[in-house]
Structure formats: C-alpha cells, structure tokens
Enzyme design. Structure first.
Site, mmCIF file in Angstrom:
data_model
loop_
_atom_site.group_PDB
_atom_site.id
_atom_site.type_symbol
_atom_site.label_atom_id
_atom_site.label_comp_id
_atom_site.label_asym_id
_atom_site.label_seq_id
_atom_site.Cartn_x
_atom_site.Cartn_y
_atom_site.Cartn_z
ATOM 1 C CG HIS A 279 1.804 -7.667 -3.140
ATOM 2 N ND1 HIS A 279 1.851 -7.547 -4.511
ATOM 3 C CD2 HIS A 279 1.047 -6.638 -2.697
ATOM 4 C CE1 HIS A 279 1.163 -6.486 -4.889
ATOM 5 N NE2 HIS A 279 0.647 -5.923 -3.802
ATOM 6 C CG ASP A 330 1.926 -2.294 -1.422
ATOM 7 O OD1 ASP A 330 1.192 -1.351 -1.098
ATOM 8 O OD2 ASP A 330 2.245 -2.561 -2.583
ATOM 9 C CD GLU A 331 -1.448 -2.774 -4.094
ATOM 10 O OE1 GLU A 331 -2.121 -2.073 -4.866
ATOM 11 O OE2 GLU A 331 -0.720 -3.704 -4.489
ATOM 12 C CE1 TYR A 332 -3.285 -9.227 4.937
ATOM 13 C CE2 TYR A 332 -4.500 -7.872 6.510
ATOM 14 C CZ TYR A 332 -4.080 -9.117 6.068
ATOM 15 O OH TYR A 332 -4.440 -10.254 6.753
ATOM 16 C CB THR A 364 -0.952 -0.202 3.219
ATOM 17 O OG1 THR A 364 0.063 -0.692 2.335
ATOM 18 C CG2 THR A 364 -2.210 -1.042 3.007
#
EC number: 3.2.1.52
Length: 703
Positions: A279, A330-332, A364
């Site tokens: 992000h 987050d959300e790597y 994550t």
C-alpha cells in the site's frame, strides 16, 4: 419517560429486586442506588482536589496526558454546552456542600477483564451534599465526568443518590479512519475525537498514507504513476522533498500537533499510521527504483528501501504523541515472508532506538508461514483471509488489537462490505451467545475466540476504509458511517451491558448533548424555517424566520426585493452549514454562468465549474456536476434538498420544472464505474461571491 423509569430499565434487565445495578448511560455505569435524588441545579462549584491538580496519567496511551485540572476545565465547559450549567471551577483539598469534587483515589477495585489494574477506572458518589468523582488517574476521573453528564441528560438534571465503581474491560476502544485515500481536515479529526470521548472511547487510529487499488493485470507502470496516492503529513525536510505532492490535502506539524492535543484533552489518543512496504504507491511514485513490478509494493531487498523508510520515520516520529505508532505492513506480496519479517523487525528496532514509541502492524504473515516478528510488536487483526488472531498470534504470545472485518466498512459503496456499522451484530454478535465484545474475533465460530479475560486482547476498533478514493464520499459522510452504531459499539468495547432497545431509546437524547462537536451540522431554530431573507429593506438583510440570523451585505445593493451581485460583492450570514434533511430555496437570475451561489466550510454551490456552465456542488475539493445550466437573464426558482444521504436540485422556469440528483462517478479498480448518491451539506456562510446576477427569497427549512 420519567427519571425513575429510566433507572428501573437498568434494574429490570439486571434481574435485581432491591438496588439499581447500573445507570442507563453509554456505556452503562455500574451503580448501587440509595434513596432520594440530587439535582445538578444545586451545584455551586466544581472543585479540583488541589493535592492532585497537576497529576497526569502515566499509564495511558498518550505521551501528552492532560492534568486533572485540565480535564476539569474541559468538563466545566462541557457542562455548559451539554446541560446548560455555568459553574465556577476552583481548587481545594475537600469538597464543600453542593459541589462536584474531582479527585484521585488509589484503589484495587479498578481492574480490567483480565484482572489487571487500570488507570481508567473511577468511582462515582452522589449524595444530598453533591457529587464526588474519584479517578484511578486524571483520565479515570475524566471518564467519570462522562457518566455524570450522560446521567444528567437522561434524567433532566436529576441524579439518583448512590455510588458506583467502573472500569473499562479493555485498554483500546474506538475507531479507525482511512485518511490516506480521502483527506479529512484537522477540525474533523478533532470533532471525531469529541464524539468518541463522550462514549469513553480512547483511540482514534488515523491511516495517513495509501493509494487506490493497483490492478496489475491491466495497469502499466506508467499508469501506476498516475493512480491516486497520498501522504498526508507535510514536511519541509529536504530529504523528503517530492514525497507529498498534495500540500492542500495535508497536515502541517502544527495542525497535526494541535489535533493530537485537542483529542488528548478529551482522553483520546491519535494513533498515526504510515503504510509500508505494501500500500506504498505514494512512496513508489516518489522513488520508482524502490518498487517491485507492482509499484505499490516496495522492494525490501533494494539497498535503499529500508534506509528510505527510516528517513521518513525519523522525520515524523517527533510529531507523534502516542505511545504506539503503526507502520502498516499490510497485504504484502506473497513469497517474500523473510524479507517482510526483516523489514518489520528492523523498523521496530529503529523506532524503539529513536523514540519511546512501541510499534504495531496489521496481521499479514503468520508464524506458521515463517514470519518471526519481535514479540514486543503488537498485531492488529482485520481479516481471517490474512490470519487467525487467536491461534496464529495470541497462542504464540503476541498482543492483538481486534479490528476484524465484522465491523469493516467501506465509504459509499462496496460489493463486499457495508457502509455503516451493523447494530444487530453489536448486540448479538457473540457466537457463544450474547453481545459482541473485543475478544470476539470471529462472529460465527466461537472456537476462534479467546476467553473474555485473555490478557493478550488489547481491545477493539471499528474501521472505515475509503477504498474508492476522494470523490466517493464527503468528509461528513464518513461520520455518518459511524454515527448511529459507534456509541453502541463503545458500550461493548468498554464492557457495558446495554440492551438494544435501551440504546434505541436513549441514543438520540444523548447524541444531542455531545460536547465539542457539531458533526450533524445542526442549527438551532424556533420552527422548521431556519432562515428567511425577503430583501424587503435596502439597508439591511433581516431574517424573517424569527431566529435572528440576519445577513450582512458586503458591497451589494438591494433593489425591488432582490439582491444584486457584481464586482465581487457578497452576502454574509451568521451560519455555516446545514446538515442532512434540509431544503434551501431561492430564486436566481444570473447574467453570467460563473461564480459561487452559496459557500460554507463543508461545501459550495457553483454556477459553473471551470470551462463548464453546469451547476456544480463542491465538497472536499471534488466537483459533483449536474447536466444542467441556469438560464441567463431569466428568473429560475431553485430548491436544493438534502434528503438523508441524497442531494437533489429542483428548478422551475418558464412554466417547466425538473428535479435532478447530485451523483458521484466512482472508478472501481480500473475495471468499471459506479454512479452513487452524495449527501452534501447546505452551504450558508456566504452568498454570491464572484456571482453576477440577482437573487431573491432565500429560505432554509429543516425537513
């Protein structure tokens, strides 16, 4: 409903037959009643215990805790705002008859659900001599003042005599706001803190950087460089030049400092988040060499990536007054678990070395996937597709803050998530039976939830994300996502036992008394007609509504019951904005398709925008245009209506009428567009700035 009945509601649902078990407040307040009432009208002064006037809470979440005296000063102001009592404030070692005495009491009775001492506890004593609020700390005493004000509002200033000891079950309670994909002025952050504080919520997590979804299946890297991405902190540090390209949609250090301090004065800590290594498109657009193929993902293995993030954090750490800061994480990209772990641990060590802050990340990668982050880092769970908070983190010794997608909202539209909090789940969301609580990570499967008393559960925040960018919602539409449900959730985050129908009964009554904010943009009025300008005098603009909201002419002339606008003259009103459910009617005769018809701090109604002559509503810097142009040199009757979360304009001219709705065109992940409603406030502060033409018969009504 009479005062006695209101307290009996608390009694009836507790199953007790003798004493009242609680005050009907949000959250509920444990209370044992004695005989008789005490009226706040009898109070002659607020007394701060001089022995503790300069004491602060060192155990809370903020690095800038107010003193007991400062909390008392805010309380003094709130009494006037919420219940109309203007009471003097002084210091002494003991209470006097008919006083509200605010003090500190060290007690073993103030414990959270895990049985640990908490500085947020307080004791409330009400007798025929007055009120004593004894906090475990100044912050605890502050929460006691919230109970007192709410009880006074519900009971019409009458208080039951008795006493109660109260403490929150969990240390983190509140809300999360995505300010990375939509800008929220600092004044809005402060008002939201006031809203949270009234219901004893103490955390406002503000997401300060993010981007719209990067659809790697269809976006080229050149397209990725144009996708909306923002970093909300504005720094003059030359090493960060180019990181923030949106000066008008950013917080300066003084603005962010003031917001944090104003929130702290109400017991609310702002938790800042700078998102990386996922992000992170705003960083990727600044330094493209640091990214993976997906430019929103930083390439952790690049030699300059971690040093760049250290520069960013070193520059901004001194800005932050919370004990915990959030680095996102987050959300790597999957497949880079070891790089991810190295990034998180390195940043943790750096932040602890540079400052007194601890660090939090989003869930994550889990230990079973190979992530081995430092145990002093806390996790924030948000979605079971990413982790199982209980089995992956708590069982492995990590502290976890619950932000599960049960209460995940997306502003305006989503094909997966709601736009408001689900009240039914709040009151019935425990799969083991009963109401939701912070230990409920899974509202469907009880085996995924730790015991209520598990000390690793830090608390709960409700999250509002702005997945589809700045034109998807106005600033205040974000508030309306929280408005009706967040106080109910506050009861459960604290550990209260309010019933749903009790909440429905008292909520609006309490809502009207929330101090330090006007998020509804309400205007006091003696009738449905709030303002009425007939322009029947050439020297002044009288309000014929009876409310006294007279206007002030700045250079304009009045002729034949119409005000003439030219040469940048305008009309000033004493009002700013009117919130939802209004009708603003007026007649207008433009000589040019230009200028501002009405303007306020939340919105502006324009007679044309840019090269277009179409009538346009502006809000949050975003235009929402109609396919309509006001005819020149002709009188047109206009009725602008805000009906809930919709905004309409009806025009009548030459015997013809047409009603149109202001809509927004939202881009959905680069794949399609969605047209959606807009709830926009009526702008009232100025009339006719830059407009050329005439107006008459301006009337504002509450609908």
């Amino acid at each position: 409903m009479k005062l006695e009945h209101l307290f009996q509601l608390g009694l009836a649902f507790s199953g007790l037959a003798v004493s009242y078990a609680r005050l009907l407040t949000i959250p509920t307040t444990p209370f044992n009643q004695l005989s008789g009432d005490y009226s706040l009208n009898e109070v002659k002064q607020i007394i701060v215990d001089s022995r503790f006037a300069n004491s602060v809470d060192k155990e809370g979440q903020t690095l800038i805790p107010p003193t007991l005296k400062q909390f008392a000063e805010t309380f003094q102001t709130d009494l006037k705002t919420s219940v109309g009592l203007d009471i003097s404030l002084s210091e002494a070692k003991q209470p006097t008859p008919d006083s509200i005495f605010i003090t500190i009491q060290k007690s073993t009775d103030f414990k959270d659900v895990a049985g640990r001492p908490t500085s947020e506890g307080y004791k409330l004593d009400i007798s025929n001599q007055g009120v004593v609020i004894s906090g475990a700390s100044p912050l605890g005493a502050w929460w006691g003042t919230r109970s007192l004000i709410q009880t006074a509002v519900v009971g019409g200033l009458k208080l039951p005599q008795g006493s109660g000891t109260d403490a929150p079950g969990w240390g983190s309670r509140g809300a999360f706001l995505d300010a990375g994909r939509n800008y929220f002025p600092p004044e809005f952050l402060i008002e939201m803190c006031s809203y949270l504080s009234f219901f004893k919520q103490n955390v406002f997590h503000v997401h300060l950087s993010d981007n719209l979804y990067v659809n790697t299946e269809i976006y080229t890297q050149e397209r990725m460089k144009e996708i909306y991405a923002a970093f909300r902190l504005w720094s003059d540090d030359p090493e960060l030049a180019g990181l923030n390209k949106r000066a008008n949609e950013s917080y300066t250090r003084s603005q962010f400092d003031n917001a944090q301090r104003q929130c702290a004065r109400r017991g609310v800590t702002v938790i800042p988040e700078i998102e990386a290594p996922g992000h992170a498109l705003v960083i990727g657009q600044w330094k493209p060499e640091l990214t993976l193929q997906d430019m929103s993902m930083l390439n952790i293995s690049h030699l300059d990536t971690i040093p760049t993030m250290k520069k960013i954090w070193k520059s901004f750490l001194p800005w932050f007054h919370s004990k915990t800061v959030h680095i996102g994480a987050d959300e790597y990209e999957k497949g880079y678990v070891q790089d991810y772990t190295r990034f998180v641990n390195t940043m943790d060590e750096f932040i602890r070395k540079e400052s007194s802050h601890s660090m939090r990340i989003w869930g994550t990668f889990t230990p079973s996937q190979g992530a081995n982050v430092n145990k002093d880092i806390s996790y924030q769970h948000w979605e079971f597709s990413q982790d199982n908070a209980y089995w992956d983190y708590i069982k492995n010794g990590y502290n976890v803050l619950n932000t599960d997608s049960t209460f995940y909202m997306v502003g305006k539209w989503s094909d997966s998530f709601p736009q408001t909090l689900n009240k039914s789940i709040i009151f019935n969301g425990n799969p083991a039976g009963g109401a939701f609580a912070p230990n409920v990570f899974d509202a469907k499967n009880a085996t995924n939830n730790p015991p209520r008393s598990n000390p690793k559960v830090q608390g709960h925040l409700a999250a509002l994300w702005n997945d589809y960018g700045p034109n998807s919602t106005t600033v205040t539409e974000a508030y309306y996502s929280f408005r009706n449900g967040l106080p109910a959730l506050g009861d459960k985050q604290w550990g209260g036992d309010l019933k749903e129908h009790e909440y429905d009964y008292i909520f609006e009554r309490l809502h009207s008394a929330i101090p330090g904010q006007n998020l509804d943009r309400a205007i006091r009025s003696n009738s449905k007609t709030i303002l009425s300008y007939k322009f029947d005098s050439t020297s002044k603009v009288k309000d014929h509504s009876g409310n006294g909201y007279d206007g002030t002419i700045r250079g304009c002339k009045i002729n034949r019951s119409a005000i003439e606008f030219s040469n940048n003259c305008y009309l000033k009103t004493p009002l700013t904005s009117k919130g939802r459910n209004y009708t603003l009617s007026f007649s207008v005769n433009p000589s040019e398709s230009t200028g501002t018809l009405f303007e306020g701090p939340d919105s502006a109604l324009l007679n044309g925008y840019g090269s277009s002559s179409n009538v346009t509503f502006m809000s949050g810097g975003n235009p929402y245009s109609l396919n309509y142009t006001l005819p020149l040199n002709t009188w047109t009757d206009v009725s602008l209506s805000g009906k809930g979360d919709h905004t309409y304009m009806k025009v009548s001219s030459s015997g013809k009428s047409e009603t149109m709705e202001f809509l927004t065109k939202m881009g959905i992940n680069g794949e399609r567009f969605v047209w959606e409603r807009m709830g926009i406030e009526a702008p009232l502060e100025t009339v006719g700035k830059g407009f050329k033409g005439m107006m008459r018969d301006i009337v504002l009504k509450d609908e």
